[in-house]
Design an enzyme around this catalytic site. Sequence first.
Site, PDB file in Angstrom:
ATOM      1  N   PHE A 119      -8.052   4.416   3.662  1.00 48.98           N
ATOM      2  CA  PHE A 119      -7.607   3.470   4.684  1.00 48.98           C
ATOM      3  C   PHE A 119      -8.762   2.633   5.236  1.00 48.98           C
ATOM      4  O   PHE A 119      -8.659   2.055   6.316  1.00 48.98           O
ATOM      5  CB  PHE A 119      -6.903   4.217   5.818  1.00 48.98           C
ATOM      6  N   CYS A 150      -7.511   0.632   8.610  1.00 50.98           N
ATOM      7  CA  CYS A 150      -6.101   0.265   8.700  1.00 50.98           C
ATOM      8  C   CYS A 150      -5.496   0.708  10.030  1.00 50.98           C
ATOM      9  O   CYS A 150      -5.433   1.904  10.321  1.00 50.98           O
ATOM     10  CB  CYS A 150      -5.327   0.887   7.534  1.00 50.98           C
ATOM     11  N   THR A 160       0.820  -1.210   0.000  1.00 53.65           N
ATOM     12  CA  THR A 160       0.000   0.000   0.000  1.00 53.65           C
ATOM     13  C   THR A 160       0.853   1.260   0.000  1.00 53.65           C
ATOM     14  O   THR A 160       0.606   2.192  -0.771  1.00 53.65           O
ATOM     15  CB  THR A 160      -0.932   0.000   1.222  1.00 53.65           C
TER      16      THR A 160
END
Length: 473
Positions: A404, A411, A274
């Site tokens: 996110f 996350c 990511t």
Amino acid sequence: MRNDWSGQRLPHPPGRLPIVGDVRGLDPRRAFQTFVEDAAQLGPLSACKIFGQQFVFATTAELCAELCDERRFEKGFTPAVIALRDYGGDGLFTAYRHEPNWPLAHDLLVPAFAKTSMERYHEVFLQVTRELLDWWGATEGPVVVGKGMTKLTMESITRAAFSRDFGSFESEQTHPFVHAMVAALRAGQQQGTLSAAPLGRLAIARLKRKNAHHLAYSERLVDDVVSTRRKEGGDQEDLLGIMLEERHPETGEALDDTAIRNQILTFLVAGHETTSGALSFTLHYLLQHREVLARAQAETDEILGADPDAEPTFEQVPKFRYLRRCLDEALRMWPTVPGFARTPKQEVTLSTGHRMRPGDWALIMLPLVHRDPVAWGEDADQFDPDRFLPERSRGRMKHSYKPFGTGERSCIGRQFALHEAVLVLARLLHAYDLEPDPDYQLRIEERLTLLPEDLTVRLKRRVPVAVPERTPR
């Protein structure tokens, strides 16, 4: 029929065929982008059927906000995420809500991203960034952005997670663990696609046999690290040390070695792909917008001074506000995790009029949500970091920006990723002028996440502009 939505008819691409569904026109190398292109023409809620599996897509900021209501909805599991459980087990990303290791691991690891831990990771980020810049500096000709950023983020997460140096910058070759991890993840994605196909079970069984050694290698490497740490002790301040030593403050529970392995594998996957993609997309847009690049470099000069090799302190990283806006805007344009699924806790009726039962899921298409003119204005397709200025962000539609994820399953390493990315960008832009390939056209590579394909840049050492010290008032 999976994800059947009670048999309700949803808009879908034209030309649907018996048995194979909407497979005609689907490009397997850019499947997600094909879904995005089709869904953009079909309204806020649409479907695509591949063999016996139905994928349902939510595309507007309004519908995203509805599905992100934690009182009514929770994380949904697509076939691809379910297939990844072969790799990550009940790790934070792939765990089902009812599995006890999810809340246990989450509660134990939240302190691992608090300020004191981030100060330790800061030193890791500085060291790895030095290695990247030295490696690129010794390279003749243009450098491949994605390759370098992937090496950097993999080293950052392995050193932060379990104090292990993979030596990524000592060789042009990819570390065997990375190769095994990518192969295992690719197999998981293929399993998700095959799950509803005719003879899919046979194809999945063959795929698992073919890739079993990749999964076994990944598990064995992490198990050896965990076993060695248990026997020898060591740095207890990294993520592994926390998982080995800490107990839940209320229950006294601890993670067993299998759960620890699943969490580490999850961090390695999520933590490097990511952030690597986010850095690469940001550099792409900076290369395309020279005036933005100039403002970003001026900010680094103001904060870091005239020394091109100056390194930001921990306290300085949050001061790179314009760089942070550039990163945020790149993630708006191309979120590296391009979607997440939501499912209702009880039967609900959406604002679109469609009924949704537990077990039905909709995939929020972030590239469309993030470019919804209702939330972002008529220039939503334009790269403009200043749209994240406080005065322009104030009052923006809630849940219209979700790179996110959302809610309790968002996350956990968000601050880790953002701090690392801003630090790397500051060091790179302060030390080098960037020259793009004038013929480059953005192409998206679809792996577990999204990444600019074959993006290259030429680096030229720069002389920062000395900024006069401000007179105290």
